[in-house]
Design an enzyme around this catalytic site. Structure first.
Site, PDB file in Angstrom:
ATOM      1  N   ARG A 112       0.870  -1.190   0.000  1.00 31.50           N
ATOM      2  CA  ARG A 112       0.000   0.000   0.000  1.00 31.50           C
ATOM      3  C   ARG A 112       0.897   1.228   0.000  1.00 31.50           C
ATOM      4  O   ARG A 112       2.111   1.103  -0.046  1.00 31.50           O
ATOM      5  CB  ARG A 112      -0.921  -0.011   1.210  1.00 31.50           C
ATOM      6  CG  ARG A 112      -0.139   0.114   2.498  1.00 31.50           C
ATOM      7  CD  ARG A 112      -1.009   0.489   3.673  1.00 31.50           C
ATOM      8  NE  ARG A 112      -0.187   0.614   4.856  1.00 31.50           N
ATOM      9  CZ  ARG A 112      -0.655   0.671   6.080  1.00 31.50           C
ATOM     10  NH1 ARG A 112      -1.941   0.602   6.299  1.00 31.50           N
ATOM     11  NH2 ARG A 112       0.155   0.817   7.097  1.00 31.50           N
ATOM     12  N   ASN A 150      -4.911   8.323   3.753  1.00 34.77           N
ATOM     13  CA  ASN A 150      -4.550   7.698   5.019  1.00 34.77           C
ATOM     14  C   ASN A 150      -3.083   7.959   5.311  1.00 34.77           C
ATOM     15  O   ASN A 150      -2.217   7.676   4.471  1.00 34.77           O
ATOM     16  CB  ASN A 150      -4.766   6.178   4.954  1.00 34.77           C
ATOM     17  CG  ASN A 150      -4.691   5.526   6.318  1.00 34.77           C
ATOM     18  OD1 ASN A 150      -5.547   5.774   7.165  1.00 34.77           O
ATOM     19  ND2 ASN A 150      -3.667   4.731   6.544  1.00 34.77           N
ATOM     20  N   GLU A 151      -2.821   8.524   6.465  1.00 41.38           N
ATOM     21  CA  GLU A 151      -1.447   8.694   6.949  1.00 41.38           C
ATOM     22  C   GLU A 151      -0.491   9.162   5.852  1.00 41.38           C
ATOM     23  O   GLU A 151       0.418   8.419   5.447  1.00 41.38           O
ATOM     24  CB  GLU A 151      -0.939   7.395   7.573  1.00 41.38           C
ATOM     25  CG  GLU A 151      -1.718   6.990   8.801  1.00 41.38           C
ATOM     26  CD  GLU A 151      -1.084   5.841   9.564  1.00 41.38           C
ATOM     27  OE1 GLU A 151      -0.354   5.047   8.958  1.00 41.38           O
ATOM     28  OE2 GLU A 151      -1.331   5.747  10.773  1.00 41.38           O
ATOM     29  N   GLU A 305      -6.651   6.376  15.505  1.00 41.17           N
ATOM     30  CA  GLU A 305      -6.274   4.961  15.527  1.00 41.17           C
ATOM     31  C   GLU A 305      -5.364   4.695  16.713  1.00 41.17           C
ATOM     32  O   GLU A 305      -4.527   5.527  17.073  1.00 41.17           O
ATOM     33  CB  GLU A 305      -5.473   4.576  14.268  1.00 41.17           C
ATOM     34  CG  GLU A 305      -6.243   4.506  12.990  1.00 41.17           C
ATOM     35  CD  GLU A 305      -5.357   4.037  11.830  1.00 41.17           C
ATOM     36  OE1 GLU A 305      -4.362   3.329  12.071  1.00 41.17           O
ATOM     37  OE2 GLU A 305      -5.651   4.414  10.688  1.00 41.17           O
ATOM     38  N   GLU A 353      -2.125  -7.565   7.481  1.00 39.43           N
ATOM     39  CA  GLU A 353      -2.379  -7.186   8.877  1.00 39.43           C
ATOM     40  C   GLU A 353      -3.373  -8.132   9.542  1.00 39.43           C
ATOM     41  O   GLU A 353      -4.113  -7.740  10.452  1.00 39.43           O
ATOM     42  CB  GLU A 353      -2.832  -5.725   8.943  1.00 39.43           C
ATOM     43  CG  GLU A 353      -1.672  -4.810   8.556  1.00 39.43           C
ATOM     44  CD  GLU A 353      -1.931  -3.331   8.734  1.00 39.43           C
ATOM     45  OE1 GLU A 353      -3.100  -2.922   8.600  1.00 39.43           O
ATOM     46  OE2 GLU A 353      -0.966  -2.603   8.983  1.00 39.43           O
ATOM     47  N   HIS A 356      -3.061  -8.200  13.228  1.00 37.39           N
ATOM     48  CA  HIS A 356      -3.177  -6.940  13.976  1.00 37.39           C
ATOM     49  C   HIS A 356      -4.402  -7.033  14.877  1.00 37.39           C
ATOM     50  O   HIS A 356      -5.445  -7.527  14.471  1.00 37.39           O
ATOM     51  CB  HIS A 356      -3.333  -5.776  12.999  1.00 37.39           C
ATOM     52  CG  HIS A 356      -3.082  -4.443  13.625  1.00 37.39           C
ATOM     53  ND1 HIS A 356      -3.968  -3.853  14.487  1.00 37.39           N
ATOM     54  CD2 HIS A 356      -2.037  -3.590  13.522  1.00 37.39           C
ATOM     55  CE1 HIS A 356      -3.476  -2.693  14.881  1.00 37.39           C
ATOM     56  NE2 HIS A 356      -2.304  -2.504  14.316  1.00 37.39           N
TER      57      HIS A 356
HETATM   58  C1  GLA Z   1      -1.712   2.610  10.440  1.00 38.45           C
HETATM   59  C2  GLA Z   1      -2.732   2.540   9.330  1.00 38.45           C
HETATM   60  C3  GLA Z   1      -3.688   1.405   9.462  1.00 38.45           C
HETATM   61  C4  GLA Z   1      -3.002   0.161   9.964  1.00 38.45           C
HETATM   62  C5  GLA Z   1      -2.316   0.466  11.250  1.00 38.45           C
HETATM   63  C6  GLA Z   1      -1.655  -0.753  11.824  1.00 38.45           C
HETATM   64  O1  GLA Z   1      -2.021   3.453  11.430  1.00 38.45           O
HETATM   65  O2  GLA Z   1      -3.441   3.738   9.164  1.00 38.45           O
HETATM   66  O3  GLA Z   1      -4.252   1.184   8.196  1.00 38.45           O
HETATM   67  O4  GLA Z   1      -2.072  -0.266   9.023  1.00 38.45           O
HETATM   68  O5  GLA Z   1      -1.318   1.422  11.009  1.00 38.45           O
HETATM   69  O6  GLA Z   1      -1.018  -0.466  13.041  1.00 38.45           O
END
Ligand code: GLA
Length: 636
Positions: A112, A150-151, A305, A353, A356
Site C-alpha cells: 500500500r 490515510n497517513e 487509531e 495485517e 493486527h
Molecule cells: C496505520 C494505518 C492502518 C493500519 C495500522 C496498523 O495506522 O493507518 O491502516 O495499518 O497502522 O497499526
C-alpha cells in the site's frame, strides 16, 4: 475545530472494512458495534479497487448497503477517500505514478502507500475518485466526517517530484543566486547555473547538502498537502457542513509539517502507535496527545487509531495487559481527544495485517478482549460532560519539524536524537505532574510563562525574534545544547551560535565537545551529562553549575541563567540525564498534581487520574485502583 456530524459526546470505534467480509457479517457487525458502544467508524480507507474495479467502472452497491445499515444502527460514518492504495490496474497503466525511493528504485504495487504524489495521473485519478464519492455520499445521512487518504507520509524522489521541487524552489527563492547563497552552493562545486540542474536528493556518493535535504522535506510536505487540499475542496463543495480531516502519523520518516497541515483540516486526527512495550508506551501516548492538542491550537482533536490489544516494539508485539487499552485511551481523552478510535473494528482473516489486534477479535464476541472493549465503550457516554473545558497549562516545549528533519543528517557535530531530547523534557515534566503544550518556534508564546527549547537545532530569524520577544516580555526561556546552531538554511549562526541571541543568554558557545558514549560527565551538585557538552563563555550570565571534570570543560559553565528584559534565559550546554533535568525543574518550581506512573490532568472542575502502577493510588480524596482510571470533581 469541528466535530463529526451527528456524533454526540465522545467518539468510539475504528476502521471498518466490510468489503473484506461476506455480506452476512454486516448485520452482525452493526449489532456488535451497538453492543460495544461504537458510534463512529472509518469506512473505505483502502477500498479503491472495490469501488472502481476497472477504469471508470464503479461499484458503489456494497458501500450503499453498508452505509444504510450503519445509519439504521445509529452509527456515524467517517468516510475515507481510498487514495492511499491505488488499484493494480491504475499503477500498471501509469507506472510513473508509483513512488521512487531515494536510491532511484521505483516501487511496485502489492503493498500500500505506493503512489507518487507529484504524478499528474495520480493527482487526476485521486480527484476523480474523491469527486465520485462526494457526488454519491455528500449528503448521505450516515456521513459524519470525511477522511481524506490515510497517513500521508510516502515521499517520492521521481522525475515528477524533481520538476515540482524546482517550481517550489523558484517560488521560494525567485533567483538561482538566492538559492545558491541559501544552499552554500560554492561548497563541493554545487553551484547551479540553470534550474534544471537541481535534482531531488537521491542517492549520492557521500554526504548530501543539508540545506537541499531540508528544503526537499519541506517541499514534500507541501506537495502532499496540495494533494490533500484538492480532495478536501471537492468534498467541501459537496458537503459544506461535514468536517474534513486526514489522520496524522508520526515518525521521522514522515515528511509532514503538522503545524502547517493542522490549519487545513477541520479536526486534527492522530494515529498513536507507541513503539516500546514498557512504561515508555504511556510516555509516548501522552507525548502524542499533547502534540495533537497543540497542533489543534489547544482545542479538541481525535485519536483516530490505536491498537486495542498490543503494543508494537522493534522486536515484535507485546500484549496489552487488561485495562491498558482503557488507560491509553484515557491518556488521550484527558489530554484533549474527544474520543478513542482504533485500527480496527474486526480482525482480518487474511492480508498483511491479519494478526493486527482489533476491537472484535478473530474468536468473536465471547472473548476477554471484546468484553473489555464493550465495557469501556459503554462507560464513555457517562464521562462525555467532563471534557468541555480545555486542558490548561502555562508551560510549553518547542516542537520544530525543521530541527527533527535536519538532525537526521549524518554531518552533525555529534549524533543527535531530537525526538528523544523533546520526549525527555516531556517525560520528566510528566513525572513531575506538569502537562505541557507544544509550540512552534515561530508560534504564539503569549500564554506561557515557561518555554523550553530542547536542542532546537534549526532556529530561523523569525523564531529567534519570537523567543527574544517572549523573554523580554517576562517569559522564562530554557534552551538546551545546539539550540540555534543553524538558521533556516542550515547555515551556522556565527560568533557564538544560539540563534544569534548571545546577548539574551548572556553567553557565547565557543566549542562543541562530543563525549564518548558511556562516560558521563559529572556536574557539580547537578547530576551528569552524556555524550555532548559545549564550551561556554560567560558574557553576563550567572553560572548555575559547572562541569566537575573533563579535558577542556572542567570547572567551565554547564548551566547558566541570564536576566533579560522582564524575563530570564536559562541555557543547558549539554545533554543532561533525566535526574539532572528533574533537578533543574525543581529549581524552576515546575510541578503539578501527577507523579511517576500517575497521569493527573485538570480540566475546569474535573480531574482525570490514570493509574498505571500496580498498586492503589490516592490523589486528594480520590482512590484509584491499580491499573485503572477515574474522573472526579477537583477538590477545592
Ligand atoms: C496505520 C494505518 C492502518 C493500519 C495500522 C496498523 O495506522 O493507518 O491502516 O495499518 O497502522 O497499526
Amino acid at each position: 475545530m469541528h466535530w463529526p456530524k451527528g456524533v454526540d459526546g465522545l467518539s468510539y470505534g475504528g476502521d471498518y472494512n466490510p468489503e473484506q467480509w461476506p455480506e452476512e457479517t454486516w448485520d452482525d457487525d452493526v449489532m456488535l458495534m451497538r453492543e460495544a458502544g461504537v458510534n463512529l467508524v472509518s469506512v473505505g480507507v483502502f477500498s479503491w479497487a472495490r469501488l472502481e474495479p476497472r477504469p471508470g467502472e464503479y461499484d458503489f452497491g456494497w458501500l450503499d448497503t453498508v452505509l444504510g445499515k450503519l445509519h439504521d444502527g445509529g452509527i456515524g460514518v467517517n468516510l475515507a477517500t481510498p487514495t492511499a492504495s491505488p488499484p493494480p490496474w491504475f499503477t500498471l497503466a501509469h507506472p510513473d505514478a508509483l513512488n521512487t525511493r531515494p536510491d532511484g528504485v521505483r516501487q511496485v504495487h502489492g503493498s500500500r502507500d505506493t503512489y507518487d504524489v507529484c504524478a499528474p495521473a495520480y493527482r487526476e485519478a485521486s480527484r476523480t475518485i474523491a469527486a465520485k464519492l462526494a457526488e454519491r455520499y455528500g449528503d448521505h445521512p450516515a456521513l459524519a466526517m470525511w477522511h481524506v487518504h490515510n497517513e500521508y507520509g510516502s515521499a517520492t524522489y521521481s522525475a515528477h517530484a524533481e520538476r515540482a521541487f524546482r517550481v517550489w524552489l523558484q517560488a521560494k527563492y525567485e533567483t538561482l543566486d538566492a538559492l545558491n547563497d541559501a544552499w552554500w552552493g560554492s561548497f563541493w562545486s554545487q553551484h547551479y547555473s540553470e534550474w534544471d540542474q537541481v535534482l531531488a536528493p537521491r542517492a549520492t556518493q557521500y554526504l548530501h547538502n543539508p540545506a537541499h535535504e531540508l528544503d526537499f522535506k519541506r517541499f514534500t510536505s507541501d506537495a502532499m498537502l496540495e494533494h490533500y487540499k484538492e480532495q478536501r475542496d471537492l468534498l467541501r463543495a459537496a458537503s459544506p457542513d461535514v468536517p474534513i480531516t486526514t489522520n496524522f502519523v508520526f515518525g521521522q520518516w514522515v515528511p509532514v509539517d503538522h503545524w502547517k497541515w493542522a490549519s487545513e483540516v477541520d479536526l486534527v486526527a492522530f494515529d498513536s502507535y507507541p513503539s516500546a512495550p514498557d512504561e515508555r508506551a504511556e510516555q509516548q501516548s501522552a507525548l502524542h496527545a499533547d502534540l495533537s492538542r497543540s497542533w489543534a491550537g489547544g482545542g479538541d482533536w481525535l485519536l483516530m487509531e490505536q491498537a486495542a490489544a498490543s503494543v508494537h516494539s522493534h522486536d515484535g508485539a507485546i500484549a496489552k495487559a487488561p485495562g491498558r487499552m482503557a488507560r491509553h485511551s484515557m491518556i488521550h481523552i484527558s489530554r484533549g481527544s474527544k474520543g478513542a478510535m482504533f485500527f480496527q473494528w474486526r480482525a482480518g482473516r487474511g492480508g498483511a495485517e491479519q494478526w493486527h489486534s482489533a476491537l472484535l477479535p478473530h474468536a468473536g464476541k465471547n472473548t476477554r478482549m471484546f468484553r473489555e472493549v464493550a465495557e469501556f465503550g459503554n462507560t464513555l457516554p457517562g464521562i462525555a460532560h467532563t471534557v468541555a473545558d480545555p486542558v490548561e497549562t502555562d508551560v510549553a516545549i518547542l516542537w520544530s519539524p525543521d530541527s527533527w528533519w535536519a538532525t537526521a543528517g549524518k554531518h552533525l557535530p555529534a549524533p543527535i536524537d531530537y525526538l528523544e531530547n523533546v520526549a525527555q523534557i516531556h517525560r520528566v515534566l510528566r513525572d513531575r505532574g506538569v502537562v505541557a503544550d507544544f509550540v512552534a518556534p515561530e508560534g504564539d508564546l503569549s500564554k506561557y510563562t515557561t518555554v523550553i527549547a530542547p536542542t532546537t537545532y534549526v532556529l530561523s530569524r523569525a523564531g529567534a525574534e519570537n523567543l527574544r520577544w517572549f523573554t523580554a516580555g517576562g517569559g522564562r526561556l530554557v534552551a538546551s545544547y545546539l539550540t540555534g546552531a543553524v538558521d533556516e538554511h542550515c547555515q551556522v549562526w556565527l560568533d557564538g551560535y544560539l540563534g544569534g541571541m548571545t546577548d539574551l543568554f548572556g553567553i557565547r558557545v565557543t566549542e562543541h565537545l562530543p563525549q564518548p558514549a558511556g562516560e558521563p560527565r559529572a556536574l557539580w551538585n547537578f547530576g551528569a551529562a552524556e555524550r555532548f557538552c559545549e564550551l561556554v563563555e560567560l558574557r553576563g550570565a550567572q553560572c548555575v553549575t559547572q562541569y566537575a571534570s573533563g579535558d577542556v570543560i572542567e570547572n567551565q559553565p554547564a548551566v547558566t541563567v541570564n536576566p533579560f528584559g522582564e524575563g530570564e534565559a536559562w541555557y543547558v550546554s549539554c545533554k543532561l540525564v533525566d535526574e539532572a533535568w528533574d533537578r533543574l525543574f525543581e529549581e524552576l518550581k515546575l510541578s503539578g498534581p501527577g507523579r511517576p506512573g500517575l497521569d493527573v490532568v485538570d480540566r475546569g472542575p474535573w480531574r482525570f487520574i490514570v493509574n498505571h502502577t500496580e498498586k492503589e493510588e490516592q490523589v486528594g480524596n480520590v482512590i484509584v485502583p491499580a491499573g485503572s482510571w477515574a474522573v472526579d470533581k477537583k477538590q477545592p
